[in-house]
Design a protein around this motif. Structure first.
Motif, mmCIF file in Angstrom:
data_model
loop_
_atom_site.group_PDB
_atom_site.id
_atom_site.type_symbol
_atom_site.label_atom_id
_atom_site.label_comp_id
_atom_site.label_asym_id
_atom_site.label_seq_id
_atom_site.Cartn_x
_atom_site.Cartn_y
_atom_site.Cartn_z
ATOM 1 N N LEU A 33 8.203 -1.404 -1.308
ATOM 2 C CA LEU A 33 6.935 -2.105 -1.521
ATOM 3 C C LEU A 33 5.802 -1.123 -1.801
ATOM 4 C CD1 LEU A 33 7.092 -4.881 1.240
ATOM 5 C CD2 LEU A 33 7.349 -5.171 -1.229
ATOM 6 N N GLY A 34 5.764 -0.038 -1.004
ATOM 7 C CA GLY A 34 4.726 0.967 -1.223
ATOM 8 C C GLY A 34 4.866 1.642 -2.570
ATOM 9 N N PHE A 35 6.116 1.895 -2.981
ATOM 10 C CA PHE A 35 6.367 2.546 -4.265
ATOM 11 C C PHE A 35 5.928 1.643 -5.432
ATOM 12 C CE2 PHE A 35 9.172 3.623 -7.858
ATOM 13 C CZ PHE A 35 8.856 4.966 -8.019
ATOM 14 N N ILE A 36 6.271 0.370 -5.354
ATOM 15 C CA ILE A 36 5.875 -0.582 -6.400
ATOM 16 C C ILE A 36 4.353 -0.674 -6.484
ATOM 17 C CG2 ILE A 36 5.892 -3.024 -7.068
ATOM 18 C CD1 ILE A 36 8.480 -1.552 -7.670
ATOM 19 N N MET A 37 3.703 -0.709 -5.326
ATOM 20 C CA MET A 37 2.239 -0.766 -5.313
ATOM 21 C C MET A 37 1.645 0.490 -5.937
ATOM 22 S SD MET A 37 -0.316 -1.405 -2.055
ATOM 23 C CE MET A 37 0.590 -2.864 -1.580
ATOM 24 N N SER A 38 2.252 1.654 -5.659
ATOM 25 C CA SER A 38 1.760 2.912 -6.228
ATOM 26 C C SER A 38 1.914 2.927 -7.749
ATOM 27 C CB SER A 38 2.520 4.097 -5.609
ATOM 28 O OG SER A 38 2.332 4.152 -4.227
ATOM 29 N N ILE A 39 3.068 2.470 -8.235
ATOM 30 C CA ILE A 39 3.290 2.401 -9.689
ATOM 31 C C ILE A 39 2.246 1.513 -10.345
ATOM 32 C CG2 ILE A 39 4.883 1.593 -11.478
ATOM 33 C CD1 ILE A 39 5.697 4.229 -10.214
ATOM 34 N N TYR A 40 1.966 0.378 -9.728
ATOM 35 C CA TYR A 40 0.948 -0.543 -10.260
ATOM 36 C C TYR A 40 -0.420 0.135 -10.328
ATOM 37 C CZ TYR A 40 -2.426 -4.344 -10.318
ATOM 38 O OH TYR A 40 -3.491 -5.158 -10.628
ATOM 39 N N LEU A 41 -0.775 0.880 -9.272
ATOM 40 C CA LEU A 41 -2.073 1.548 -9.246
ATOM 41 C C LEU A 41 -2.160 2.633 -10.317
ATOM 42 C CD1 LEU A 41 -2.553 1.870 -5.377
ATOM 43 C CD2 LEU A 41 -3.814 0.355 -6.926
ATOM 44 N N VAL A 42 -1.063 3.383 -10.508
ATOM 45 C CA VAL A 42 -1.053 4.441 -11.530
ATOM 46 C C VAL A 42 -1.208 3.817 -12.922
ATOM 47 C CG1 VAL A 42 0.385 6.182 -12.641
ATOM 48 C CG2 VAL A 42 0.257 6.082 -10.144
ATOM 49 N N ILE A 43 -0.498 2.715 -13.179
ATOM 50 C CA ILE A 43 -0.581 2.059 -14.492
ATOM 51 C C ILE A 43 -2.000 1.551 -14.756
ATOM 52 C CG2 ILE A 43 0.204 0.050 -15.819
ATOM 53 C CD1 ILE A 43 2.935 0.413 -14.522
ATOM 54 N N THR A 44 -2.594 0.914 -13.755
ATOM 55 C CA THR A 44 -3.972 0.421 -13.945
ATOM 56 C C THR A 44 -4.951 1.575 -14.123
ATOM 57 O OG1 THR A 44 -4.247 0.317 -11.533
ATOM 58 C CG2 THR A 44 -3.559 -1.707 -12.656
ATOM 59 N N SER A 54 -7.743 7.398 -6.165
ATOM 60 C CA SER A 54 -7.804 7.728 -4.740
ATOM 61 C C SER A 54 -9.006 7.109 -4.030
ATOM 62 C CB SER A 54 -7.849 9.246 -4.557
ATOM 63 O OG SER A 54 -8.983 9.792 -5.181
ATOM 64 N N ASN A 55 -9.930 6.542 -4.813
ATOM 65 C CA ASN A 55 -11.089 5.912 -4.202
ATOM 66 C C ASN A 55 -10.881 4.416 -3.976
ATOM 67 O OD1 ASN A 55 -11.038 5.322 -6.925
ATOM 68 N ND2 ASN A 55 -13.290 5.290 -7.141
ATOM 69 N N ARG A 56 -9.640 3.954 -4.145
ATOM 70 C CA ARG A 56 -9.349 2.527 -3.990
ATOM 71 C C ARG A 56 -8.544 2.306 -2.710
ATOM 72 N NH1 ARG A 56 -6.645 0.693 -9.487
ATOM 73 N NH2 ARG A 56 -6.910 -1.362 -8.513
ATOM 74 N N PRO A 57 -8.910 1.336 -1.866
ATOM 75 C CA PRO A 57 -8.178 1.065 -0.618
ATOM 76 C C PRO A 57 -6.686 0.807 -0.821
ATOM 77 C CG PRO A 57 -10.280 -0.078 -0.603
ATOM 78 C CD PRO A 57 -10.129 0.513 -1.974
ATOM 79 N N PRO A 58 -6.253 0.081 -1.879
ATOM 80 C CA PRO A 58 -4.808 -0.146 -2.047
ATOM 81 C C PRO A 58 -3.997 1.144 -2.159
ATOM 82 C CG PRO A 58 -6.032 -1.673 -3.420
ATOM 83 C CD PRO A 58 -7.030 -0.702 -2.860
ATOM 84 N N TYR A 81 -4.376 3.898 -0.400
ATOM 85 C CA TYR A 81 -4.068 4.368 0.954
ATOM 86 C C TYR A 81 -3.113 3.396 1.671
ATOM 87 C CZ TYR A 81 -7.802 7.625 0.025
ATOM 88 O OH TYR A 81 -8.570 8.603 -0.536
ATOM 89 N N ILE A 82 -3.234 2.129 1.353
ATOM 90 C CA ILE A 82 -2.293 1.154 1.924
ATOM 91 C C ILE A 82 -0.881 1.440 1.433
ATOM 92 C CG2 ILE A 82 -1.635 -1.289 1.953
ATOM 93 C CD1 ILE A 82 -4.631 -1.958 1.789
ATOM 94 N N ALA A 83 -0.739 1.684 0.126
ATOM 95 C CA ALA A 83 0.576 1.979 -0.451
ATOM 96 C C ALA A 83 1.149 3.267 0.144
ATOM 97 C CB ALA A 83 0.470 2.100 -1.967
ATOM 98 N N LEU A 84 0.277 4.278 0.279
ATOM 99 C CA LEU A 84 0.723 5.555 0.837
ATOM 100 C C LEU A 84 1.203 5.387 2.286
ATOM 101 C CD1 LEU A 84 0.951 8.572 0.167
ATOM 102 C CD2 LEU A 84 -1.347 8.875 1.135
#
Length: 319
Positions: free
Chosen positions: A246-257, A267-271, A273-276
């Motif tokens: 789940l954390g990995f999928i969330m990280s991929i989504y954040l990188v794509i966006t 790194s300035n977005r709360p999601p 740190y949640i994913a990490l």
């Protein structure tokens, strides 16, 4: 030997002579060969002196004395180790359990073939608010968690086949959950019998409100160990993999966006740190599974399994 009676006790010197006489009358009337094992859980009164006196008059009365107070579960565990009877019956020493129940409990094991019978004090004489409501809650929780539909798991009056008590280990506050231990050991024919509950004649209760907290923790432990004790990776690894994924999928989504919309940042977005955090938790759970497997593989009981029967197998051929 037909019957072993295991009686854990703590500061019950007043009740022991009367209880012993009552038990002896019942078992003698039914011609049982018997032993009475009284386990003194570090009493500070004259309980052990009373046990010694009773044993000197009747060699069928035996005693075990703890150097200090370890608790009812420890007392039962030692009594079970010493029991030799085909049927083992436990009862409390405070005279609230009736020895007149012994013959019917014995018959349910030896005649009806039950592995274990648990008493049900349907009509109680200690229905105080602090004992009755928590007790009903924990009995309900244990029924739901274990799938064993008994009304009174904590009743001290129980009967067992000898092989049941030799197949389980009772520790902590696990005496409340002996039916659950028996089920996890493979004994399925567990029954219940309504038994007489008597008003306390001597002394005071030795249990306080904290037993309910300890009981809940022990129920959680026994359900976990019983199901995953030999395969800890199946629980830790499963949830660790889910968290990490789940954390990995969330990280991929954040990188794509971040690549599509550079102004959004990363790194300035709360999601982020949640994913990490979820990935770190998942990794820790997975590593806990590995550690659990290493501990399990090196434990003395890693390949200990209860075998009911063997056919055509002997020591020589097994070697």
């Amino acid at each position: 030997m037909n019957l072993s009676l295991v009686i854990p006790l703590y500061n019950e010197d007043e009740s022991l002579p009367e209880l012993a006489d009552w038990i002896v009358r019942v078992v003698t009337a039914h011609n049982y060969s018997y032993e009475i094992i009284m386990v003194d859980d570090g009493s500070v009164d004259n309980s052990w002196a009373v046990i010694e006196e009773l044993s000197s008059k009747n060699p069928c009365i035996k005693g075990i004395k703890f150097q200090r107070n370890y608790g009812k579960s420890a007392a039962l565990n030692e009594g079970f180790k010493a029991a030799l009877g085909d049927v083992v019956i436990t009862m409390d020493a405070d005279m609230q359990d009736s020895p007149d129940e012994i013959p019917s409990l014995y018959d349910l094991i030896m005649v009806d073939g039950y592995d274990m019978i648990s008493g049900w004090k349907k009509k109680r004489f200690d229905n105080t608010l602090t004992k009755n409501i928590p007790s009903k809650f924990f009995n309900w929780a244990t029924r739901k968690a274990s799938g064993i539909y008994l009304h009174d798991f904590n009743c001290g009056l129980k009967a067992y086949k000898n092989k049941v008590i030799k197949s389980i280990e009772v520790y902590g506050e696990m005496h409340r959950y002996i039916p659950v231990l028996a089920k996890w050991a493979g004994f399925r024919k567990i029954g219940e019998k309504v038994v007489e509950h008597r008003a306390r004649k001597y002394g005071t209760t030795k249990f306080g409100w904290e037993r309910f907290v300890n009981g809940f923790l022990d129920l959680t432990s026994i359900m976990f160990v019983g199901k995953y004790g030999k395969r800890p990776m199946h629980i830790f690894g499963f949830w660790g993999s889910i968290c990490f994924f789940l954390g990995f999928i969330m990280s991929i989504y954040l990188v794509i966006t971040r690549l599509m919309y550079p102004e959004t940042g990363l790194s300035n977005r709360p999601p982020f740190y949640i994913a990490l955090t979820i990935m770190i938790i998942g990794s820790q759970l997975f590593l806990a599974g590995f550690i659990g497997e290493l501990i399990s593989r090196n434990s003395p009981g890693r390949n200990f399994y209860l075998i009911e029967k063997k056919l055509g197998i002997n020591k020589t051929s097994a070697e």
